[in-house]
Design a protein around this motif. Structure first.
Motif, PDB file in Angstrom:
ATOM      1  N   VAL A  30      41.466  -1.159  61.531  1.00 14.24           N
ATOM      2  CA  VAL A  30      40.136  -1.024  60.952  1.00 14.24           C
ATOM      3  C   VAL A  30      39.146  -1.842  61.766  1.00 14.24           C
ATOM      4  O   VAL A  30      39.344  -3.038  61.961  1.00 14.24           O
ATOM      5  N   ARG A  49      41.782   1.918  51.827  1.00 15.08           N
ATOM      6  CA  ARG A  49      41.048   2.939  52.581  1.00 15.08           C
ATOM      7  C   ARG A  49      39.687   3.288  51.993  1.00 15.08           C
ATOM      8  O   ARG A  49      38.684   3.303  52.694  1.00 15.08           O
ATOM      9  N   GLU A  50      39.626   3.580  50.716  1.00  8.85           N
ATOM     10  CA  GLU A  50      38.353   4.020  50.111  1.00  8.85           C
ATOM     11  C   GLU A  50      37.294   2.928  50.156  1.00  8.85           C
ATOM     12  O   GLU A  50      36.131   3.202  50.470  1.00  8.85           O
ATOM     13  N   ARG A  53      36.102   2.650  53.770  1.00  9.41           N
ATOM     14  CA  ARG A  53      35.227   3.787  54.114  1.00  9.41           C
ATOM     15  C   ARG A  53      33.850   3.610  53.498  1.00  9.41           C
ATOM     16  O   ARG A  53      32.839   3.881  54.127  1.00  9.41           O
ATOM     17  N   GLY A  56      31.707   1.551  55.421  1.00  9.18           N
ATOM     18  CA  GLY A  56      31.350   2.105  56.718  1.00  9.18           C
ATOM     19  C   GLY A  56      32.259   1.692  57.862  1.00  9.18           C
ATOM     20  O   GLY A  56      31.894   1.837  59.026  1.00  9.18           O
ATOM     21  N   ASP A  58      35.327   1.795  60.570  1.00 12.59           N
ATOM     22  CA  ASP A  58      35.986   2.830  61.366  1.00 12.59           C
ATOM     23  C   ASP A  58      37.493   2.630  61.219  1.00 12.59           C
ATOM     24  O   ASP A  58      38.012   1.563  61.538  1.00 12.59           O
ATOM     25  N   ILE A  59      38.191   3.649  60.727  1.00 10.91           N
ATOM     26  CA  ILE A  59      39.620   3.532  60.431  1.00 10.91           C
ATOM     27  C   ILE A  59      40.418   4.420  61.383  1.00 10.91           C
ATOM     28  O   ILE A  59      40.165   5.617  61.490  1.00 10.91           O
TER      29      ILE A  59
END
Length: 78
Positions: A30, A49-50, A53, A56, A58-59
């Motif tokens: 990340v 993850r959520e 995201r 903002g 970048d994964i």
């Protein structure tokens, strides 16, 4: 230094990359908007993850490697 960080961040993950949460092998990288990088195992990558995201981030997820068959696997294991 920024160039080196970018280059490192784009390199494939290896077995020496460890989850920042639990120490297991990392499969999720990340990049934070404010700078910095976090590494997560597949479990913690999914868990966060959520929220990441929404912030903002970048994964880069390589957890598909967990189901990939090794090229050296015996024919009956493929």
């Amino acid at each position: 230094m920024t160039t080196a960080m970018t280059t490192l961040s784009q390199s494939p993950m290896t077995a020496s990359d460890r989850c920042d949460r639990c120490g297991a092998q990392a499969y999720v990288r990340v990049q934070l908007n404010a700078g910095g990088e976090l590494l997560f195992c597949a479990h913690h990558g999914r868990e966060h993850r959520e929220a990441l995201r929404a912030a903002g981030a970048d994964i880069h997820d390589e957890s598909q490697k967990l189901v990939a068959t090794s090229s050296t696997a015996a024919p009956d294991e493929r």
